[in-house]
Design a protein around this motif. Structure first.
Motif, mmCIF file in Angstrom:
data_model
loop_
_atom_site.group_PDB
_atom_site.id
_atom_site.type_symbol
_atom_site.label_atom_id
_atom_site.label_comp_id
_atom_site.label_asym_id
_atom_site.label_seq_id
_atom_site.Cartn_x
_atom_site.Cartn_y
_atom_site.Cartn_z
ATOM 1 N N THR A 608 30.489 99.325 12.433
ATOM 2 C CA THR A 608 29.703 98.128 12.679
ATOM 3 C C THR A 608 29.088 98.305 14.060
ATOM 4 O O THR A 608 29.356 99.288 14.757
ATOM 5 C CB THR A 608 30.571 96.852 12.671
ATOM 6 O OG1 THR A 608 31.366 96.813 13.884
ATOM 7 C CG2 THR A 608 31.487 96.804 11.464
ATOM 8 N N THR A 611 31.831 98.889 16.535
ATOM 9 C CA THR A 611 32.742 100.020 16.422
ATOM 10 C C THR A 611 32.875 100.748 17.760
ATOM 11 O O THR A 611 31.875 101.125 18.371
ATOM 12 C CB THR A 611 32.245 101.011 15.350
ATOM 13 O OG1 THR A 611 32.250 100.358 14.077
ATOM 14 C CG2 THR A 611 33.166 102.231 15.283
ATOM 15 N N LEU A 636 36.354 94.422 13.005
ATOM 16 C CA LEU A 636 34.983 94.853 13.298
ATOM 17 C C LEU A 636 34.937 96.266 13.860
ATOM 18 O O LEU A 636 33.865 96.768 14.203
ATOM 19 C CB LEU A 636 34.325 93.887 14.287
ATOM 20 C CG LEU A 636 34.173 92.430 13.833
ATOM 21 C CD1 LEU A 636 33.435 91.631 14.896
ATOM 22 C CD2 LEU A 636 33.444 92.358 12.514
ATOM 23 N N ALA A 684 28.662 89.760 11.302
ATOM 24 C CA ALA A 684 29.151 91.094 10.929
ATOM 25 C C ALA A 684 29.741 91.119 9.526
ATOM 26 O O ALA A 684 30.045 92.176 8.984
ATOM 27 C CB ALA A 684 30.176 91.583 11.946
#
Length: 685
Positions: A608, A611, A636, A684
């Motif tokens: 994401t 990250t 996430l 997200a």
């Protein structure tokens, strides 16, 4: 007590527990032939959980707490569950149940005056089964298997009278009902009587009989067995008929499936514990076997917020019944030498049956535990098959007898080297290092184990054989075994194909995963999680080594770099420095890197925009607990850190944020409110 000693022992014990628990999972879930009782199994898992809680950086990739059940056997078709079938964490006394409710409160940020209603129901000892109904009709039934994939038992389930083929009333379009297939005590006794009369194998207990009967390839055999079903929950659903656990279970009962008559809604934890006492009192008179009581948070919206951790929900727990005890004689005390050189006393008992399981060995921990219990060969002792260690001695009934105390050895029974305990420590250790056969074997076994390099075909028997032949002294020697190909072929159990397969497996590990490689070296304090965290920061093994060498000479910048990693403290920095301070370790390291080239670290987290980012939560969060916020960050792909630095990517600040928010402003780190964070999480997905 030295934390170094404890850490090393913990890593060693966690390795043994992972292997032992996996074995018993296969025996219980796949083969329906358990070798130990449920209480003993629970205690093994409990011990593993306690060690992981005390040393979170030692958690293994193959941790039993990340596994559910066992992979299904091959004789039935496989079914992938739409929603994973989880297991439950356990509690063993009222205080642990109260702590479970306290954790729920903390996670949800509930006030002390806000009640947490629970459901309580007997934990039946059967085989987990999921029944999928579509438009009211049963379309598929599956065992739990490993939680992700089970076995298709649809035809077999059709023979069980308790399970309706069509739900009564107005059921949702899709509803997976989950519960236990079991056999009543009276039916089990009658079945075994028929088995005996026919000269067939007897079943060990009702659970085994139920599991074996349900998982038959021929449904006609299942039909001949008196199986029953009791629902306790659900999986995938198109909609829910209620917003509470109790309400949904009542709906399931109204659709025609049996639900426990002892399932009740409790207004709070004390009411739940009272129901536990009532169920325990009636346990012996119930028509089926139970091994505890299951509590679940009643509100489903709270269940959704609480979510899951590893293999179990945060919103449910199994309160197990107490362990059983028995008396026997301690015949002798043997000393075992572990991978780290620790001398562990093991009691050999006159075999005794405890709850249907024969117990003949008991771990006594260390020299101090022998002194505390005052045990000597010949003593009459009380043993217990549950608790912190399984099995364990809980009482010495003859400690006042006039006999000399047991003298703990001052030399290693394996190599004859001096065995000492440093000042302030209870553990006695062999000083022989790699010259000690016991340590050499365990160190090499650890290096090739599943959580480390995972070299297929190089098991305990082969390692022991190669050590005896003088071919294995250090990890680097593993990659030189191919020079002994001619000598190996023709030895018992070794042919051209098996030798070539082994050497191919070894060659395949010449570019190992760096975190597995680092973990495999058995450096104190560096378990699988810590190894991964170090590689996340330093990327390559060479960079870790360079940092270790700087730590070895007391480089303060290196210490700061390592201790700045979230979850890693000074003990890890000291252990890494100590490792590279020793010349023989540097020689072994260089020798090994002459044979292998670990790849740079690559994260496997979900990609994401967050990250690899670092997020710090500070101040008072008003809509969620700190634990819930951190869990969201981890989903996430981000890291939730405890301190702000120039490498922090986001600081989420609630009311009352102080020094961390100020430092973020000084460093120019992006900040967000709790409302902003909720929007980030929603965006997200």
């Amino acid at each position: 007590m030295s934390n170094d000693i404890i850490e090393a022992d913990a890593a060693n014990e966690l390795m043994r527990l992972a292997k032992t628990i996996a074995k018993h999972n296969r025996l219980y879930h796949t083969h329906d032939e358990p070798e130990i009782s449920d209480a003993e199994y629970d205690a093994l898992v409990r011990r593993n959980t306690e060690l992981e809680a005390a040393f979170p950086h030692l958690v293994r990739p193959d941790s039993p707490n990340a596994a559910v059940g066992a992979a299904p056997a091959g004789h039935l078709a496989k079914v992938k569950h739409a929603q994973r079938m989880m297991s439950l964490d356990n509690a063993f006394d009222g205080d642990e149940v109260r702590e479970f409710v306290a954790r729920v409160r903390r996670f949800l940020k509930l006030g002390d005056d806000q009640p947490v209603a629970l459901t309580a129901e007997p934990k039946i000892d059967g085989l987990s089964c999921s029944l999928r109904y579509e438009n009211g009709a049963l379309v598929q039934a599956a065992t739990r298997g490993d939680g992700t994939t089970g076995e298709d038992v649809t035809a077999n389930v059709a023979t069980i009278g308790d399970i309706v083929q069509r739900l009564a009333g107005d059921a949702p379009a899709v509803f997976e009902i989950r519960g236990e297939v079991y056999m009543a005590k009276s039916d089990f006794a009658a079945l075994n009587a028929r088995q005996e009369a026919a000269g067939d194998k007897l079943f060990a207990n009702p659970r085994n009989a139920a599991a074996g009967s349900l998982r038959q390839k021929d449904p006609a055999i299942t039909a001949a067995r008196p199986l029953r079903f009791l629902a306790h929950g659900w999986g995938e659903v198109s909609e829910l008929p209620s917003d509470t656990q109790a309400g949904v279970m009542a709906a399931i009962a109204s659709w025609g499936l049996p639900v426990s008559e002892m399932l009740i809604r409790c207004e709070g934890v004390e009411d739940a514990l009272a129901q536990y006492a009532e169920i325990e009192a009636e346990r012996a008179d119930l028509p089926f076997d139970i091994d505890g009581v299951v509590y679940k948070v009643d509100r489903l919206d709270w269940q959704d917020r609480l979510g899951f951790v590893a293999k179990a929900p945060r919103w449910a727990i199994a309160h197990k019944f107490p362990a059983e005890r028995a008396q026997t004689t301690l015949e002798r005390i043997d000393i075992q030498v572990g991978r780290t050189g620790k001398l562990t006393p093991v009691g050999r008992l006159t075999p005794v049956s405890v709850g249907g399981v024969i117990v003949s060995n008991v771990t006594i921990h260390n020299r101090d535990e022998i002194q505390r219990l005052g045990v000597r060969p010949g003593d009459r002792v009380v043993i217990q098959r549950a608790g912190d260690v399984i099995p364990q001695i809980v009482e010495n009934l003859t400690r006042d007898d006039d006999r000399a105390p047991y003298v703990f050895p001052d030399h290693c029974p394996e190599c004859g080297s001096e065995a000492v305990a440093e000042e302030g420590e209870v553990d006695v250790r062999c000083t022989g290092g790699l010259v000690c056969p016991a340590q050499r074997f365990e160190r090499l076994k650890h290096f090739v184990a599943r959580g480390a390099l995972d070299i297929d075909g190089l098991g305990e028997k082969s390692i022991a054989e190669f050590i005896e032949l003088g071919w294995l002294h250090s990890p680097a020697d593993i990659f030189r075994l191919k020079t002994h190909r001619t000598e190996l072929i023709g030895r018992e159990g070794w042919q051209d194909k098996s030798v070539d397969n082994l050497f191919a497996a070894i060659e395949a590990k010449r570019t190992p995963d760096p975190a597995r490689f680092l973990f495999g070296l058995g450096i104190r304090h560096i378990g699988s999680v810590t190894a991964r965290d170090l590689l996340k920061r330093f990327t390559t093994i060479e960079a870790v080594a360079e940092t270790g060498k700087r730590l070895a000479v007391g480089d303060e910048d290196a210490i700061a770099e390592v201790t700045a990693i979230d979850g890693i403290g000074g003990a890890v920095a000291e252990a890494l420095g100590d490792f590279f301070h020793e010349e023989h370790n540097r020689v072994a390291w260089d020798d090994l890197l002459g044979e292998v080239a670990p790849a740079p670290y690559v994260s496997t987290a979900r990609e994401t925009e967050w990250t690899g980012k670092t997020i710090v939560f500070t101040g008072k969060l008003e809509t969620m607990s700190r634990d819930e916020a951190k869990a969201q960050a981890e989903r996430l792909g981000a890291r939730a850190a405890g301190s702000v630095s120039a490498k922090t990517d986001l600081v989420v600040a609630g009311p009352g944020a102080g020094s961390k928010l100020k430092k973020a402003a000084e460093l120019g780190v992006r900040t967000a409110t709790e409302e902003d964070w909720a929007a980030i999480v929603a965006a997200a997905g």
